[in-house]
Design an enzyme around this catalytic site. Structure first.
Site, PDB file in Angstrom:
ATOM      1  N   HIS A 108       0.886  -1.163  -0.006  1.00 55.92           N
ATOM      2  CA  HIS A 108       0.092  -0.051  -0.012  1.00 55.92           C
ATOM      3  C   HIS A 108       0.889   1.051  -0.103  1.00 55.92           C
ATOM      4  O   HIS A 108       1.894   1.501   0.758  1.00 55.92           O
ATOM      5  CB  HIS A 108      -0.933   0.029   1.442  1.00 55.92           C
ATOM      6  CG  HIS A 108      -1.862   1.108   1.352  1.00 55.92           C
ATOM      7  ND1 HIS A 108      -2.999   1.146   0.583  1.00 55.92           N
ATOM      8  CD2 HIS A 108      -1.570   2.418   1.919  1.00 55.92           C
ATOM      9  CE1 HIS A 108      -3.888   2.123   0.707  1.00 55.92           C
ATOM     10  NE2 HIS A 108      -2.932   2.843   1.574  1.00 55.92           N
ATOM     11  N   ASP A 149      -6.831  -3.348   3.634  1.00 60.12           N
ATOM     12  CA  ASP A 149      -5.590  -2.472   4.199  1.00 60.12           C
ATOM     13  C   ASP A 149      -5.648  -2.669   5.834  1.00 60.12           C
ATOM     14  O   ASP A 149      -4.972  -1.800   6.600  1.00 60.12           O
ATOM     15  CB  ASP A 149      -5.605  -0.948   3.925  1.00 60.12           C
ATOM     16  CG  ASP A 149      -5.664  -0.799   2.487  1.00 60.12           C
ATOM     17  OD1 ASP A 149      -5.011  -1.651   1.821  1.00 60.12           O
ATOM     18  OD2 ASP A 149      -6.248   0.240   2.049  1.00 60.12           O
TER      19      ASP A 149
HETATM   20  C1  GRF Z   1       0.872   0.729  -6.050  1.00 56.58           C
HETATM   21  O1  GRF Z   1       1.134   2.093  -5.736  1.00 56.58           O
HETATM   22  C2  GRF Z   1       0.697  -0.260  -4.958  1.00 56.58           C
HETATM   23  O2  GRF Z   1       1.241   0.571  -3.723  1.00 56.58           O
HETATM   24  C3  GRF Z   1      -1.004  -0.190  -4.817  1.00 56.58           C
HETATM   25  O3  GRF Z   1      -1.430  -0.022  -6.249  1.00 56.58           O
HETATM   26  C4  GRF Z   1      -0.326   0.639  -7.027  1.00 56.58           C
HETATM   27  C5  GRF Z   1       0.051  -0.422  -8.104  1.00 56.58           C
HETATM   28  O4  GRF Z   1       0.839   0.271  -8.929  1.00 56.58           O
HETATM   29  N1  GRF Z   1      -1.499  -1.239  -4.027  1.00 56.58           N
HETATM   30  P1  GRF Z   1       1.330  -0.776 -10.157  1.00 56.58           P
HETATM   31  O5  GRF Z   1       0.284  -1.314 -10.790  1.00 56.58           O
HETATM   32  O6  GRF Z   1       2.223  -1.867  -9.544  1.00 56.58           O
HETATM   33  O7  GRF Z   1       2.248  -0.071 -11.087  1.00 56.58           O
END
Ligand code: GRF
Length: 231
Positions: A108, A149
């Protein structure tokens, strides 16, 4: 033998890419399957480009038990022992959580328990952090439970919020940390899975914020790896 891992992703999959890139230097685990709820997820292309199996399990409007059944089937076919959520925007059905106790992580883009929960994903998280005036944000890796979360925190790393940051500037700074933190967290969990034990709890290093502000980019992995070793 390396631990077969599934990555669940709904979006572009830069975290998936970081996991795939890291894997070549880690004999501990490997991405055996990528699961998405969306047929147009960029993560599916990344999986296929890396020569991995990828599958779409639609979620919208379906019974969670049915989703769990389809997913568990695919996971069993690939011998999956642990799951990493990487930008997966759906609740994981109870049936999957029960089948993989303490074997599912999520990342997260903020320091949970702050700035998490339903609807807090993507740009919205960083907009809320900037609007709050917080001087520190960061990335959190946590176990996945049946809500958004709220699972036990596995590891966190801070990121400074600069006075002139907008959500995009902050998002980029946090994402760079995610790409280092998540593969190392995966190493830590999979070592424990391979040994059949629980991983030791992460010790948030007291000087992490100073390190995060002062460290040149290449130092980050060394610092985070060091924090995982301090157990
Ligand atoms: C990331 O910021 C992650 O923390 C959140 O969703 C986003 C995913 O980005 N859960 P990506 O698809 O890995 O580029």
């Amino acid at each position: 033998m390396s631990v077969p891992v599934a990555v669940f992703a709904s979006g572009g999959g830069t975290n998936l890419q970081a996991l795939l890139n890291h894997e070549s230097s880690s004999a501990i685990w490997r991405v055996a399957l990528v699961v998405s709820d969306r047929p147009d997820a960029g993560a599916l292309d990344r999986a296929r480009n890396a020569g991995r199996d990828a599958t779409v399990v639609p979620v919208k409007g379906r019974d969670p038990d049915e989703v769990a059944g389809d997913t568990l089937h695919a996971l069993a076919d690939h011998g999956v022992e642990a799951i990493l959520l990487a930008g997966y925007l759906r609740l994981v059905p109870t049936g999957i959580i029960r089948a993989y106790p303490r074997r599912i992580l999520n990342i997260h883009p903020a320091l949970l328990p702050a700035f998490g929960g339903k609807g807090m994903y993507g740009r919205r998280v960083h907009e809320a952090v900037v609007a709050s005036g917080a001087k520190v944000s960061g990335a959190t890796v946590h176990y996945v439970d049946e809500a958004y979360d709220t699972g036990t925190i596995f590891a966190q790393w801070p990121v400074p919020v600069h006075p002139n940051d907008d959500a995009d500037a902050l998002a980029a700074r946090v994402l760079a940390v995610e790409h280092v933190l998540y593969p190392l967290a995966a190493d830590h969990l999979m070592r424990a899975v391979a040994d059949g034990r629980m991983p030791a709890p992460f010790e948030y290093p007291g000087d992490a914020f100073t390190l995060a502000q002062d460290a040149p980019a290449g130092e980050l992995a060394r610092q985070i790896r060091g924090a995982f070793r301090r157990r």
